[in-house]
Structures are given as C-alpha cells and as structure tokens.
Design a protein around this motif. Structure first.
Motif, short mmCIF file in Angstrom:
data_model
loop_
_atom_site.label_atom_id
_atom_site.label_comp_id
_atom_site.label_asym_id
_atom_site.label_seq_id
_atom_site.Cartn_x
_atom_site.Cartn_y
_atom_site.Cartn_z
N GLY A 62 0.72 -1.26 0.04
CA GLY A 62 -0.07 -0.01 -0.02
C GLY A 62 0.84 1.33 0.07
O GLY A 62 1.83 1.65 0.63
N VAL A 63 0.76 2.06 -1.05
CA VAL A 63 1.49 3.34 -1.14
C VAL A 63 0.65 4.57 -0.69
O VAL A 63 -0.48 4.64 -1.30
CB VAL A 63 1.99 3.47 -2.65
N MET A 64 1.00 5.25 0.46
CA MET A 64 0.09 6.25 0.97
C MET A 64 0.66 7.70 0.17
O MET A 64 1.73 7.98 0.30
CB MET A 64 0.65 6.35 2.46
N MET A 65 -0.30 8.24 -0.28
CA MET A 65 -0.30 9.59 -0.91
C MET A 65 -1.02 10.63 -0.39
O MET A 65 -2.39 10.36 -0.12
CB MET A 65 -0.67 9.43 -2.63
N SER A 66 -0.47 11.63 -0.09
CA SER A 66 -0.95 12.78 0.55
C SER A 66 -1.52 13.81 -0.66
O SER A 66 -0.93 13.66 -1.70
CB SER A 66 -0.04 13.64 1.56
N HIS A 67 -2.18 14.66 -0.23
CA HIS A 67 -2.67 15.87 -1.17
C HIS A 67 -1.39 16.50 -1.63
O HIS A 67 -1.49 16.77 -3.02
CB HIS A 67 -3.58 16.73 -0.55
N ARG A 68 -0.66 16.81 -1.00
CA ARG A 68 0.55 17.40 -1.34
C ARG A 68 1.48 16.64 -2.29
O ARG A 68 2.04 17.25 -3.34
CB ARG A 68 1.46 17.87 -0.21
N ASN A 69 1.47 15.52 -2.04
CA ASN A 69 2.14 14.49 -2.98
C ASN A 69 1.70 14.40 -4.52
O ASN A 69 2.44 14.82 -5.61
CB ASN A 69 2.12 12.95 -2.74
N LEU A 70 0.48 14.23 -4.49
CA LEU A 70 -0.32 14.47 -5.88
C LEU A 70 -0.66 15.71 -6.64
O LEU A 70 -0.35 15.75 -7.57
CB LEU A 70 -1.81 13.79 -5.62
N MET A 71 -0.81 16.71 -5.68
CA MET A 71 -0.95 18.03 -6.24
C MET A 71 0.37 18.71 -6.76
O MET A 71 0.35 19.44 -7.91
CB MET A 71 -1.61 19.01 -5.35
N THR A 72 1.38 18.40 -6.15
CA THR A 72 2.79 18.73 -6.54
C THR A 72 3.05 18.05 -7.91
O THR A 72 3.56 18.77 -8.69
CB THR A 72 3.91 18.12 -5.62
N ALA A 73 2.86 16.74 -8.26
CA ALA A 73 3.12 16.16 -9.25
C ALA A 73 2.01 16.43 -10.39
O ALA A 73 2.43 16.92 -11.40
CB ALA A 73 2.68 14.53 -9.33
N PHE A 74 0.74 16.91 -10.12
CA PHE A 74 -0.31 17.18 -11.06
C PHE A 74 0.28 18.70 -11.79
O PHE A 74 0.18 19.27 -12.84
CB PHE A 74 -1.57 17.35 -10.73
N TRP B 233 -3.25 10.45 -13.73
CA TRP B 233 -2.54 11.74 -13.76
C TRP B 233 -3.36 12.70 -14.92
O TRP B 233 -3.56 13.82 -14.77
CB TRP B 233 -0.96 11.89 -13.76
N PRO B 234 -3.24 12.21 -16.23
CA PRO B 234 -3.97 13.22 -17.32
C PRO B 234 -5.16 13.72 -16.88
O PRO B 234 -5.52 14.88 -17.05
CB PRO B 234 -3.71 12.36 -18.46
N ALA B 235 -6.13 12.76 -16.27
CA ALA B 235 -7.37 13.20 -16.11
C ALA B 235 -7.51 14.30 -15.16
O ALA B 235 -7.93 15.25 -15.37
CB ALA B 235 -8.20 11.98 -15.35
N MET B 236 -6.56 14.18 -13.98
CA MET B 236 -6.57 14.91 -12.72
C MET B 236 -5.82 16.47 -13.42
O MET B 236 -6.26 17.47 -12.90
CB MET B 236 -5.80 14.63 -11.74
N THR B 237 -4.90 16.06 -14.06
CA THR B 237 -4.17 17.31 -14.30
C THR B 237 -4.79 18.09 -15.59
O THR B 237 -4.78 19.59 -15.54
CB THR B 237 -2.74 17.09 -15.17
N LEU B 238 -5.65 17.84 -16.48
CA LEU B 238 -6.31 18.34 -17.38
C LEU B 238 -7.59 19.04 -16.45
O LEU B 238 -7.93 20.32 -16.95
CB LEU B 238 -7.04 17.43 -18.28
N VAL C 18 15.22 9.56 -6.49
CA VAL C 18 14.50 10.88 -6.61
C VAL C 18 14.12 11.52 -5.33
O VAL C 18 13.63 10.56 -4.24
CB VAL C 18 13.22 10.68 -7.63
N CYS C 19 14.22 12.54 -5.17
CA CYS C 19 13.81 13.35 -4.15
C CYS C 19 12.79 14.41 -4.42
O CYS C 19 13.00 15.23 -5.47
CB CYS C 19 15.03 13.89 -3.26
N GLY C 20 11.73 14.73 -3.62
CA GLY C 20 10.92 15.74 -3.84
C GLY C 20 9.49 15.70 -3.31
O GLY C 20 9.23 14.57 -2.37
N LYS C 21 8.55 16.63 -3.15
CA LYS C 21 7.31 16.81 -2.32
C LYS C 21 6.26 15.70 -2.94
O LYS C 21 5.22 15.50 -2.45
CB LYS C 21 6.84 18.06 -2.21
N HIS C 22 6.80 15.25 -4.09
CA HIS C 22 5.69 14.60 -4.64
C HIS C 22 6.13 12.89 -4.52
O HIS C 22 5.25 11.99 -4.70
CB HIS C 22 5.74 14.57 -6.54
N VAL C 23 7.04 12.61 -3.70
CA VAL C 23 7.53 11.35 -3.25
C VAL C 23 6.50 10.75 -2.04
O VAL C 23 5.99 11.53 -1.21
CB VAL C 23 8.93 11.09 -2.78
N MET C 24 6.00 9.63 -2.18
CA MET C 24 4.84 9.25 -1.56
C MET C 24 5.23 9.47 0.30
O MET C 24 6.40 9.61 0.36
CB MET C 24 4.86 7.59 -1.61
#
Length: 515
Positions: free
Chosen positions: A175-187, A214-219, A361-367
């Motif tokens: 199970g990979v935990m993703m926060s709002h910040r993880n996903l929104m940073t990536a989008f 991701w394309p659905a969310m990003t668009l 890789v390092c960043g706020k998009h990492v799980m």
C-alpha cells in the motif's frame, strides 16, 4: 497548498459552463461536476463517514469514479482503488489491509462484491454506482437526496488522500500512501511541463485505479476536458479522438503498437492531437520510430512510479531521429520541476556521467510511505531519496537513459544482461509484434537469456533466424539461447507486459528459486 478537492471547486468558479468530463452519454460542466462531488461528499457525511476513514472502489472507468476521488478529498477521507483484474482473494486482502469501511462497485462488479460481504467484517456499507441491488445503497439515490453545498471539512495538505496498492513483484501488494501535497505537486508539475491549458482535451483510456490517472486530474486542474473511455479499445479510442477533437492521449507502448496496426486508422481524423505521451515502460525504439513516422513529432515520455509520480519528462522536440540527436530517442528525458534526480551506486554515491546505477529521486511528490510497513519505507527512502528500482545512466546534459528494472537484470556466466537491450533488437525484426526477455534456469550458466515473442499476424520466422538476427546486433552473451513463440503475453491492466509472469513460467519447478 492546493488540495485535490479544490480541482472541481476552483473549476466551478473559473470555468462554470465549460465541459469538464465526457463519459458515454454524460457530459458534465465544471459547475455540474462540483455539484455532484459535493452531493456525494455530503451523502457520505450523512451516513456517518468521517475524516481519516477509507473507502475502496472496484470499477472500470466512469465519471463517477472521478467524483468519488474528489468527494473523499473534500471529506478528508482517502480512496483505495482496486484493480478489477485481481482475484477475489487479492481484493479481499487489500480491502482488509487498508481498513476500508465502505466498498463501492461499478457496473458488472455488484455480484462480485456482494459475494465477499460476509468475509469483509471491516465494511460498513456497500454502494452500487450504476445498478440498484439488495443489501446495498445506490449512488444516484444518495446524491439525489444530498445538498450540493461545500462540505466545509478542514483538510490538510499532508492528509492521505489515496492508498494505492502496487502490483507487487514478490509477496503481497504494497500500500502506497499519497497525500494531497504528493499528488498536487505532481499534477501541477505535469501541467506546467506539458503546457496544458483550458483548450486541451485528453482521451483518457488507462484505468482510474492506477497512478496513470494523472492526465485526467491534470487536465481538470488546468481547465481542460477529460473524455473518458471505460476501457482501452482501439476503435473507441480512435472514435473519441476524432469526435471530441482530443489534443492529448496518454497510454503505454503496447497500446500505441495496437493503434499502429489498426487496419482502418486512416478513416479517422486524428489531426487535433498535439501530444501523445507514453509511460509505464520504455517505448521500444523501433515501435517509437514507426509511431513518429505515422503520427508525427508529437510523442512525449513521462517517467515515474506509484511511489513517485512525475520524475522525468522527454518532450516532443527531443524525439527527432536521424543525425546526432537520434542517440537520445530512447531517453526518459530530464528531471521535472518537482523532482531532484540522481543515479547512484550500491552505496548511494552518485556515479559519473555514462555510468550505470540506480535511479533515486527526492521531492514533495514522493509518497508518504508504505502503509503499515515502516521497515520497507526506510529501506526504500534513504535520507529523503526514494529508490526507484530502475537501473539507468545520465549523459553529460542530464538526460536519463533507463537500462532496465534492477530486479529484471539477468546474470549469465558472470555477465550482466539488461533485457530491454535484447528486446529492442528483437523488435527490429519485421515479424516481431511483441516480445519479452527474461532469465531462465540453465545447468551450465546458472541463468540463460530466454525470449518469448508474439509474431505479426500472417508472418512466420524460426527460432534460428531470430537468434541469428540478435547475434548480428548484440554481443553473444546478450543473445537469447532459446526463443519461444507464444500466442499472447501476460499484461497488466494498463497494458504493460508482465515480465515477472513470463519469467515465473520458466522457473516453475526449478530447484533454485527466482532471484
């Protein structure tokens, strides 16, 4: 920080009457989408669901699946999307392990989840998206009776919004935990990198239960339109692009290969497409060349994973083949806005340009980490750097070249062989449509290079001819010792070839287990 639930909320303010989602006979404006999201969020709240709780979804693609993601986000709940291709036992494990208390089923999956009910003590309610049923609630009834006002729940950017289980090459899914910040940073990073805007339209065909959402969310984030296909189908893909004037499509190399071979493709108007992105696995060089020749210089690659969405990007302008630039055709591109990328050795020391190592890789998009598995999280994320499990090298300008999955490397006679290199050569043969190169047990060498190929319909070739073809282009130790011709290859729900399943078929019954 922008939250996932803000996508429809802000869209309703910025683009109220503009179409946001098209799915079969449904066409929703941003205003209508946000109203439906709020109604479902309030319906869940009325049923007693609270921030921090989890719901699971078993469904093919539909506009309601998108609404569920957004509704949960506004309540501070999280979604566990389920791969409908898994067995009942695997699905039951994920539901129980995730501690989901609400289970939602789409069209065709109602009987399946009802049969699980007695074995899922954690589930409080079952909700049917499309068809009313006994012992369950009905999605349309719930949103009909609820208000469309904003739920008003306080949600933090570091709250978990998605608990997504990976396919797991060994043992149970993780199970990979993703926060709002993880996903929104990536989008946000993807939207800026790909220069999406409110005039763009994506033909969305990959499953919403996968990080390929991701394309659905990003668009939607950028005010664009999402045209949803229930599942990948060549005729429907071509029809949707033509009718809806889609400007973008994202899929995996396998499906682009299908499109190339569609006999009636020239009957469709695909002139609106300006971006055809691919992800999930590297595109075989020969297929990519054929795609560019057919569709033009519109191909773009996004590289990432469930744990780290949006790592590198390879734009269309760099896809030219011919001349000096052609050497970069198989690159995964440069790091994205949200990501810092390195290639390191086994001691986590960065290697020199051109040397092969593992991508980190390092960043706020990492799980946030792996669910209920702090030990695996600490093994995978070291000093803030997430280990991707991919072997690669970078050139002097920072372009990343994926060599292969670390776990797929073959060691034969003391030599390291990366399957992708051998597969690329096999794809150059005119009779080969698909292939997979894996390790197989060998009495003399410990492991041998083993290939499985799918031939183009109407064509034939012998094992001897294919091996000879490889020997013309590869060092001997990289060439398959044995090549089998199969009718089909096992694939994931997003169309990626399952090397691990091919590999398992050769190691089954062996005295030595697979590495």
């Amino acid at each position: 920080m922008y939250l996932l639930g803000d996508i429809p909320k802000k869209g309703a303010v910025r683009f109220p009457e503009q179409e946001a989602i098209v799915f079969e006979k449904e066409r929703l404006t941003f205003k209508q989408l946000n109203q439906r999201v709020n109604r479902f969020a309030n319906a869940l709240h009325n049923l007693g669901y609270k921030k921090g709780q989890r719901l699971a979804v078993l469904s093919e693609n539909t506009h309601k699946f998108m609404e569920i993601y957004f509704a949960a986000a506004k309540l501070g709940m999280s979604v566990t999307p389920l791969n409908f291709r898994l067995s009942d036992a695997e699905i039951e494990y994920i539901i129980s392990d995730s501690e989901s208390i609400c289970l939602i089923a789409g069209n065709g999956y109602e009987d399946r989840i009802l049969a699980m009910k007695d074995r899922l003590s954690c589930i409080k309610d079952m909700i049917m998206m499309d068809n009313k049923g006994k012992e369950s609630l009905f999605y349309d009834d719930l949103i009909l009776d609820a208000t469309d006002s904003e739920p008003g729940i306080s949600v933090d950017e570091n709250d978990m919004i998605v608990l997504m289980y990976t396919g797991g090459t060994t043992g149970r899914p993780k199970g990979v935990m993703m926060s709002h910040r993880n996903l929104m940073t990536a989008f946000i990073s993807m939207g800026l990198t790909m220069e999406f805007n409110s005039r763009d339209v994506t033909c969305f065909i990959l499953p919403l239960f996968h990080v390929s959402f991701w394309p659905a969310m990003t668009l939607l984030l950028t005010g664009g339109k999402v045209v949803i296909s229930r599942k990948p189908d060549v005729k429907e893909i071509l029809t949707l692009i033509s009718i809806e004037k889609c400007t973008h499509i994202n899929t995996v190399p396998t499906i682009y290969n299908w499109l190339l071979r569609a006999p009636d493709i020239d009957q469709y108007d695909l002139s609106s497409l300006k971006s055809m992105s691919y992800a999930g696995s590297p595109m075989p060089r020969e297929i990519l060349k054929k795609c560019i020749s057919k569709f033009g210089l519109v191909f773009e690659q996004a590289y990432g994973s469930t744990e780290a969405l949006g790592v590198t990007f390879f734009p269309a302008k760099d896809h030219a083949f011919g001349g000096e630039q052609s050497k970069r055709l198989v690159s995964a591109g440069k790091e994205m806005l949200c990501a810092d990328v390195r290639v390191v050795d086994e001691n986590d020391v960065p290697v020199k340009s051109g040397e092969i190592g593992e991508v980190v890789v390092c960043g706020k998009h990492v799980m946030m980490g792996y669910w209920k598995n702090s030990e695996l999280t600490e093994e995978t994320v070291v000093n803030g750097w997430h280990h991707m499990g991919d072997m690669a090298y970078q050139d002097e300008e920072g372009y990343l070249f994926l060599v292969d999955r670390k776990a797929d490397m073959i060691i034969t006679g003391g030599e390291n062989v990366y399957p992708k290199e051998t597969e690329d050569v096999l794809y150059e043969h005119p009779a080969v449509m698909e292939c997979a190169v894996v390790s197989a047990p060998d009495e003399k060498w410990g492991e041998r290079v083993q290939a499985v190929v799918i031939l183009i319909k109407g064509m034939s070739v012998t094992q001897k001819e294919l091996i000879a073809h490889c020997k013309k282009n590869l060092a001997g130790y990289k060439c398959p010792k044995i090549i089998e011709i199969w009718d089909e290859l096992p694939k994931t729900a997003v169309g990626k070839i399952l090397r691990k399943d091919v590999k398992a078929s050769f190691w089954k019954g062996s005295a030595r287990s697979i590495r």
